[in-house]
Enzyme design. Sequence first.
Site, mmCIF file in Angstrom:
data_model
loop_
_atom_site.group_PDB
_atom_site.id
_atom_site.type_symbol
_atom_site.label_atom_id
_atom_site.label_comp_id
_atom_site.label_asym_id
_atom_site.label_seq_id
_atom_site.Cartn_x
_atom_site.Cartn_y
_atom_site.Cartn_z
ATOM 1 N N GLN A 167 0.850 -1.197 0.000
ATOM 2 C CA GLN A 167 0.000 0.000 0.000
ATOM 3 C C GLN A 167 0.884 1.244 0.000
ATOM 4 O OE1 GLN A 167 -3.464 -0.657 2.982
ATOM 5 N NE2 GLN A 167 -1.894 -2.122 3.571
ATOM 6 N N VAL A 174 3.588 4.082 -1.081
ATOM 7 C CA VAL A 174 3.795 4.813 -2.330
ATOM 8 C C VAL A 174 5.214 5.369 -2.408
ATOM 9 C CG1 VAL A 174 1.344 5.416 -2.537
ATOM 10 C CG2 VAL A 174 2.871 6.948 -1.268
ATOM 11 N N HIS A 230 -1.692 1.347 -4.094
ATOM 12 C CA HIS A 230 -2.145 2.728 -3.921
ATOM 13 C C HIS A 230 -1.325 3.711 -4.758
ATOM 14 C CE1 HIS A 230 -4.181 1.621 0.186
ATOM 15 N NE2 HIS A 230 -4.845 1.183 -0.869
ATOM 16 N N CYS A 282 -1.750 13.331 -15.653
ATOM 17 C CA CYS A 282 -2.384 14.517 -16.247
ATOM 18 C C CYS A 282 -3.876 14.492 -15.920
ATOM 19 C CB CYS A 282 -2.164 14.504 -17.763
ATOM 20 S SG CYS A 282 -3.019 15.858 -18.584
ATOM 21 N N ASN A 306 3.474 -6.951 13.338
ATOM 22 C CA ASN A 306 3.031 -5.611 13.757
ATOM 23 C C ASN A 306 3.242 -5.491 15.263
ATOM 24 O OD1 ASN A 306 1.408 -3.180 14.261
ATOM 25 N ND2 ASN A 306 0.428 -3.593 12.294
HETATM 26 C C1 BJW Z 1 4.655 -1.015 12.392
HETATM 27 C C2 BJW Z 1 5.821 -0.377 12.743
HETATM 28 C C3 BJW Z 1 6.998 -1.106 12.577
HETATM 29 C C4 BJW Z 1 4.237 1.008 13.102
HETATM 30 N N1 BJW Z 1 6.941 -2.347 12.094
HETATM 31 N N2 BJW Z 1 4.625 -2.248 11.930
HETATM 32 C C5 BJW Z 1 -15.182 -1.539 2.774
HETATM 33 C C6 BJW Z 1 -15.588 -1.195 4.046
HETATM 34 C C7 BJW Z 1 -15.488 0.122 4.490
HETATM 35 C C8 BJW Z 1 -14.990 1.105 3.668
HETATM 36 C C9 BJW Z 1 -14.599 0.773 2.411
HETATM 37 C C10 BJW Z 1 -14.698 -0.537 1.966
HETATM 38 N N3 BJW Z 1 -14.226 -0.575 0.701
HETATM 39 C C11 BJW Z 1 -13.828 0.665 0.345
HETATM 40 C C12 BJW Z 1 -14.049 1.504 1.376
HETATM 41 C C13 BJW Z 1 -13.745 2.960 1.399
HETATM 42 C C14 BJW Z 1 -12.273 3.268 1.643
HETATM 43 C C15 BJW Z 1 -11.842 2.683 2.979
HETATM 44 O O1 BJW Z 1 -11.264 1.637 3.086
HETATM 45 N N4 BJW Z 1 -12.082 3.429 4.045
HETATM 46 C C16 BJW Z 1 -11.672 2.999 5.374
HETATM 47 C C17 BJW Z 1 -10.974 4.155 6.068
HETATM 48 C C18 BJW Z 1 -12.855 2.489 6.087
HETATM 49 N N5 BJW Z 1 -11.444 2.747 0.577
HETATM 50 C C19 BJW Z 1 -11.260 3.428 -0.542
HETATM 51 O O2 BJW Z 1 -11.811 4.494 -0.720
HETATM 52 C C20 BJW Z 1 -10.378 2.813 -1.595
HETATM 53 N N6 BJW Z 1 -11.050 2.842 -2.851
HETATM 54 C C21 BJW Z 1 -12.042 2.000 -3.135
HETATM 55 O O3 BJW Z 1 -12.321 1.062 -2.424
HETATM 56 O O4 BJW Z 1 -12.698 2.279 -4.311
HETATM 57 C C22 BJW Z 1 -13.976 1.650 -4.526
HETATM 58 C C23 BJW Z 1 -14.967 2.186 -3.503
HETATM 59 C C24 BJW Z 1 -15.024 3.535 -3.239
HETATM 60 C C25 BJW Z 1 -15.918 4.026 -2.290
HETATM 61 C C26 BJW Z 1 -16.769 3.170 -1.619
HETATM 62 C C27 BJW Z 1 -16.701 1.795 -1.895
HETATM 63 C C28 BJW Z 1 -15.791 1.308 -2.860
HETATM 64 C C29 BJW Z 1 -9.129 3.652 -1.809
HETATM 65 C C30 BJW Z 1 -8.218 3.646 -0.616
HETATM 66 C C31 BJW Z 1 -7.047 4.567 -0.875
HETATM 67 C C32 BJW Z 1 -6.171 4.749 0.356
HETATM 68 N N7 BJW Z 1 -5.286 5.836 0.132
HETATM 69 C C33 BJW Z 1 -4.290 6.146 1.133
HETATM 70 C C34 BJW Z 1 -3.495 7.389 0.666
HETATM 71 C C35 BJW Z 1 -2.553 7.006 -0.457
HETATM 72 C C36 BJW Z 1 -1.794 8.167 -0.933
HETATM 73 C C37 BJW Z 1 -0.795 8.676 0.055
HETATM 74 O O5 BJW Z 1 0.079 7.948 0.524
HETATM 75 O O6 BJW Z 1 -0.901 9.849 0.384
HETATM 76 O O7 BJW Z 1 -3.411 5.042 1.303
HETATM 77 S S1 BJW Z 1 -4.974 6.394 2.771
HETATM 78 C C38 BJW Z 1 -3.639 5.634 3.627
HETATM 79 O O8 BJW Z 1 -4.112 4.443 4.296
HETATM 80 C C39 BJW Z 1 -2.662 5.160 2.550
HETATM 81 C C40 BJW Z 1 -2.253 3.830 3.072
HETATM 82 O O9 BJW Z 1 -1.727 3.037 2.021
HETATM 83 C C41 BJW Z 1 -3.526 3.291 3.670
HETATM 84 C C42 BJW Z 1 -3.335 2.188 4.676
HETATM 85 O O10 BJW Z 1 -2.593 2.639 5.767
HETATM 86 P P1 BJW Z 1 -1.476 1.688 6.398
HETATM 87 O O11 BJW Z 1 -0.418 1.484 5.402
HETATM 88 O O12 BJW Z 1 -2.109 0.505 6.974
HETATM 89 O O13 BJW Z 1 -0.852 2.654 7.504
HETATM 90 P P2 BJW Z 1 -1.408 2.976 9.002
HETATM 91 O O14 BJW Z 1 -0.748 4.215 9.429
HETATM 92 O O15 BJW Z 1 -2.875 2.938 9.028
HETATM 93 O O16 BJW Z 1 -0.888 1.755 9.872
HETATM 94 C C43 BJW Z 1 0.487 1.573 10.144
HETATM 95 C C44 BJW Z 1 0.634 0.271 10.912
HETATM 96 O O17 BJW Z 1 2.004 0.011 11.064
HETATM 97 C C45 BJW Z 1 0.026 0.285 12.314
HETATM 98 O O18 BJW Z 1 -0.750 -0.894 12.507
HETATM 99 C C46 BJW Z 1 1.239 0.261 13.251
HETATM 100 O O19 BJW Z 1 1.021 -0.470 14.442
HETATM 101 C C47 BJW Z 1 2.240 -0.437 12.386
HETATM 102 N N8 BJW Z 1 3.641 -0.136 12.678
HETATM 103 N N9 BJW Z 1 5.513 0.878 13.238
HETATM 104 C C48 BJW Z 1 5.729 -2.887 11.814
HETATM 105 N N10 BJW Z 1 8.201 -0.560 12.920
#
Ligand code: BJW
Length: 274
Positions: free
Chosen positions: A91, A93, A109, A117, A203
């Site tokens: 996930q 970038v 992502h 564009c 994690n």
């Molecule tokens: C360590 C550590 C160490 C710390 N070692 N570990 C189903 C149900 C509910 C909602 C939805 C669903 N399907 C879709 C949705 C809507 C939405 C969604 O999921 N919302 C939720 C918030 C509920 N999803 C979307 O909109 C997606 N699109 C989509 O599904 O399109 C179709 C659709 C649209 C609308 C409705 C339905 C369907 C798109 C998601 C895009 C996410 N974009 C981002 C930004 C990317 C650009 C950027 O970087 O700026 O992606 S948001 C952000 O979150 C980023 C990440 O990739 C993503 C995940 O975060 P991640 O990587 O898990 O990071 P953290 O910070 O959350 O966690 C870090 C972890 O590391 C923690 O657990 C720590 O404990 C751990 N950690 N140190 C190991 N040393």
Amino acid sequence: MLRDGAPTLVLTGAGVSAESGLATFRGSGGLWEGRDPMDIATPEAFTRDPVDVWRFYAWRRRQAAAARPNPGHVALAGLEAALPQFVLATQNVDGLHQRAGSRRVVELHGSLWTLRCTRDGRSSTDTSLDFPEFPPRCSCGAMLRPGVVWFGEMLPEEAMARAERAARTARVVIVAGTSSLVFPAAGLPAIARDGGAWIVEVNPEVTPLSPSASERLVGPSGTILPLLAAALGVASSPSCGTRRARSCGSTRAPARAATCSSGRWSISGFRCRS
Ligand code: BJW
């Protein structure tokens, strides 16, 4: 299973880059602490204030460029070299997996290093750290946007299809450094589990995936993943992160795994929960 070369899917999130100095999204010290992610990571925010959004992403690009892959990234590159059927879906970038030597990377992502564009949707790779103006412009004059996936946007079709295929065929899934909150990426382990895969979560914190994980390795991925690689005979020295990792990732090293109470291996020094 990994020693037998079982098909393996690794799903990574921001936590894997935390030890490279890049902030995670959620939790204390998170990237958006004090600021609502929906203010920045949505197409609506970009439409409302492209300059603000671009300043944020320009900062992210500078942070990522200054960061170095850590031993967790390097260990995954080593696993890829050692395992015939291996897919790394990230996930993230930031491009750090690729800089560590990973080649079979599925970017769910998008990438900080891709610009798109806003007129014709064409993408291009761009690694510059300074832009003459915000927002940067395409040669056609239209605004460029970061090539990342914002909330409410579809994930790249081919990347998602590859990750789902890998999830359906995987016998082992390693989920490292993600809060497992954001879908559809967070749904990949469940697809694999339905097919009978063994799910290992790496994690330091509990996540929504934790209760259904087959195994939890509780600690930082920069420590655990190298031990996991070493257990398979793949070395990943911390210094590898600053060199081309493919060569050092494939070095053989003595295994350091012990058997876990669940009947599977665990890594000495870390809690293993099933
Ligand atoms: C360590 C550590 C160490 C710390 N070692 N570990 C189903 C149900 C509910 C909602 C939805 C669903 N399907 C879709 C949705 C809507 C939405 C969604 O999921 N919302 C939720 C918030 C509920 N999803 C979307 O909109 C997606 N699109 C989509 O599904 O399109 C179709 C659709 C649209 C609308 C409705 C339905 C369907 C798109 C998601 C895009 C996410 N974009 C981002 C930004 C990317 C650009 C950027 O970087 O700026 O992606 S948001 C952000 O979150 C980023 C990440 O990739 C993503 C995940 O975060 P991640 O990587 O898990 O990071 P953290 O910070 O959350 O966690 C870090 C972890 O590391 C923690 O657990 C720590 O404990 C751990 N950690 N140190 C190991 N040393």
